[in-house]
Motif scaffolding. Structure first.
Motif, PDB file in Angstrom:
ATOM      1  N   ALA A  18      23.465 -20.481 -83.548  1.00 29.60           N
ATOM      2  CA  ALA A  18      24.762 -20.986 -84.014  1.00 29.60           C
ATOM      3  C   ALA A  18      24.886 -22.501 -83.875  1.00 29.60           C
ATOM      4  N   LEU A  19      24.034 -23.114 -83.058  1.00 28.02           N
ATOM      5  CA  LEU A  19      24.066 -24.567 -82.907  1.00 28.02           C
ATOM      6  C   LEU A  19      23.643 -25.266 -84.191  1.00 28.02           C
ATOM      7  N   GLY A  20      22.893 -24.547 -85.045  1.00 23.58           N
ATOM      8  CA  GLY A  20      22.502 -25.080 -86.342  1.00 23.58           C
ATOM      9  C   GLY A  20      21.395 -26.127 -86.309  1.00 23.58           C
ATOM     10  N   LYS A  21      20.684 -26.204 -85.184  1.00 17.14           N
ATOM     11  CA  LYS A  21      19.627 -27.215 -85.058  1.00 17.14           C
ATOM     12  C   LYS A  21      18.223 -26.625 -85.199  1.00 17.14           C
ATOM     13  N   GLY A  22      18.158 -25.324 -85.428  1.00 15.62           N
ATOM     14  CA  GLY A  22      16.859 -24.655 -85.435  1.00 15.62           C
ATOM     15  C   GLY A  22      16.551 -24.152 -84.039  1.00 15.62           C
ATOM     16  N   VAL A  23      15.797 -23.069 -83.949  1.00 18.52           N
ATOM     17  CA  VAL A  23      15.472 -22.465 -82.661  1.00 18.52           C
ATOM     18  C   VAL A  23      13.964 -22.268 -82.545  1.00 18.52           C
ATOM     19  N   ILE A  24      13.405 -22.770 -81.446  1.00 18.48           N
ATOM     20  CA  ILE A  24      11.986 -22.572 -81.153  1.00 18.48           C
ATOM     21  C   ILE A  24      11.877 -21.426 -80.151  1.00 18.48           C
ATOM     22  N   LEU A  25      11.314 -20.322 -80.579  1.00 16.56           N
ATOM     23  CA  LEU A  25      11.121 -19.167 -79.707  1.00 16.56           C
ATOM     24  C   LEU A  25       9.836 -19.407 -78.922  1.00 16.56           C
ATOM     25  N   ALA A  26       9.963 -19.893 -77.693  1.00 17.14           N
ATOM     26  CA  ALA A  26       8.798 -20.199 -76.868  1.00 17.14           C
ATOM     27  C   ALA A  26       8.327 -18.916 -76.204  1.00 17.14           C
ATOM     28  N   ALA A  27       7.315 -18.309 -76.792  1.00 16.37           N
ATOM     29  CA  ALA A  27       6.825 -17.013 -76.328  1.00 16.37           C
ATOM     30  C   ALA A  27       5.582 -17.193 -75.458  1.00 16.37           C
ATOM     31  N   SER A  28       5.113 -16.086 -74.908  1.00 11.88           N
ATOM     32  CA  SER A  28       3.897 -16.109 -74.095  1.00 11.88           C
ATOM     33  C   SER A  28       3.098 -14.835 -74.359  1.00 11.88           C
ATOM     34  N   HIS A  29       1.886 -14.809 -73.844  1.00  7.69           N
ATOM     35  CA  HIS A  29       1.034 -13.632 -74.015  1.00  7.69           C
ATOM     36  C   HIS A  29       1.381 -12.569 -72.971  1.00  7.69           C
ATOM     37  N   MET A  30       2.654 -12.181 -72.940  1.00  6.40           N
ATOM     38  CA  MET A  30       3.117 -11.144 -72.032  1.00  6.40           C
ATOM     39  C   MET A  30       3.277  -9.841 -72.804  1.00  6.40           C
ATOM     40  N   ALA A  31       2.711  -8.777 -72.257  1.00  2.00           N
ATOM     41  CA  ALA A  31       2.866  -7.423 -72.802  1.00  2.00           C
ATOM     42  C   ALA A  31       2.522  -7.381 -74.295  1.00  2.00           C
ATOM     43  N   ASN A  32       3.530  -7.226 -75.164  1.00  2.00           N
ATOM     44  CA  ASN A  32       3.293  -7.162 -76.608  1.00  2.00           C
ATOM     45  C   ASN A  32       4.207  -8.172 -77.297  1.00  2.00           C
ATOM     46  N   TRP A  33       3.762  -9.427 -77.325  1.00  2.00           N
ATOM     47  CA  TRP A  33       4.571 -10.513 -77.875  1.00  2.00           C
ATOM     48  C   TRP A  33       4.810 -10.375 -79.374  1.00  2.00           C
TER      49      TRP A  33
END
Length: 199
Positions: A18-33
């Motif tokens: 909702a901030l409207g700036k774009g979202v970076i989903l910082a994921a990791s190699h946990m379980a089933n990413w």
């Protein structure tokens, strides 16, 4: 996906978008990413993921087909910069695995008490575009289901000291990552060397 995944803190995903700036989903190699990205896409958000092509083209095509099936738009590393910047400025979602440096162009930070080269993609794009970074983890539960968890989002500072901004931003993510690895060490699937030390 809804039959096998529980979602925790989904409001943080919605707030970040909702901030409207774009979202970076910082994921990791946990379980089933991979399931995590698919679940975000199923929430109705335009979701993109940076992926590293496999040596075998057939394997690359297989994974691309699977990701696209769940609504994930694949961005291969050879066209990553301009595409990612554009998508974030359009307010969309960008998934980046942020726990393994595959470019050897990362930054050295302390990781579990020892210096390690960690990727700077999420920090770089946040600083470049103003997009927020949303730490996103997928954990396998004892009942066989998975849990997609969204942590507190933050942005990379943008001062005159670019290197320091990026390092401090990486450290924020590392703090979250370490907490999950400590709790679920058997679910962290990084088999490449992280620390350049020999003991």
């Amino acid at each position: 996906l809804k039959d096998i995944i529980d979602v925790e803190n989904s409001y943080k995903l919605h707030e970040a978008q909702a901030l409207g700036k774009g979202v970076i989903l910082a994921a990791s190699h946990m379980a089933n990413w991979e399931l995590g990205g698919g679940m975000v896409a199923k929430h109705g958000y335009q979701t993109h993921a940076i992926v590293l092509p496999h040596e075998n083209d057939a394997v690359t095509k297989f994974f691309t087909k699977q990701r696209e099936h769940f609504g994930i738009n694949v961005i291969h590393t050879n066209s990553v910069l301009r595409t990612c910047i554009r998508k974030l400025k359009e307010g969309e979602m960008l998934g980046i695995l942020s726990d393994r440096d595959v470019t050897q162009a990362g930054e050295e930070v302390e990781f579990f008490g020892k210096p390690a080269l960690m990727p700077k993609g999420a920090a770089y794009f946040s600083r470049k575009t103003g997009a927020v970074i949303l730490p996103t983890m997928v954990i396998r539960q004892k009942n066989g289901r998975y849990k997609l968890i969204f942590e507190n989002y933050f942005s990379c500072a943008c001062t005159k000291d670019k290197k320091n901004d990026i390092i401090n931003c990486i450290k924020k993510y590392i703090k979250v990552l370490e907490s999950y690895i400590r709790k679920y060490p058997d679910q962290w699937f990084v088999f490449n060397r992280i620390w350049n030390t020999v003991e």
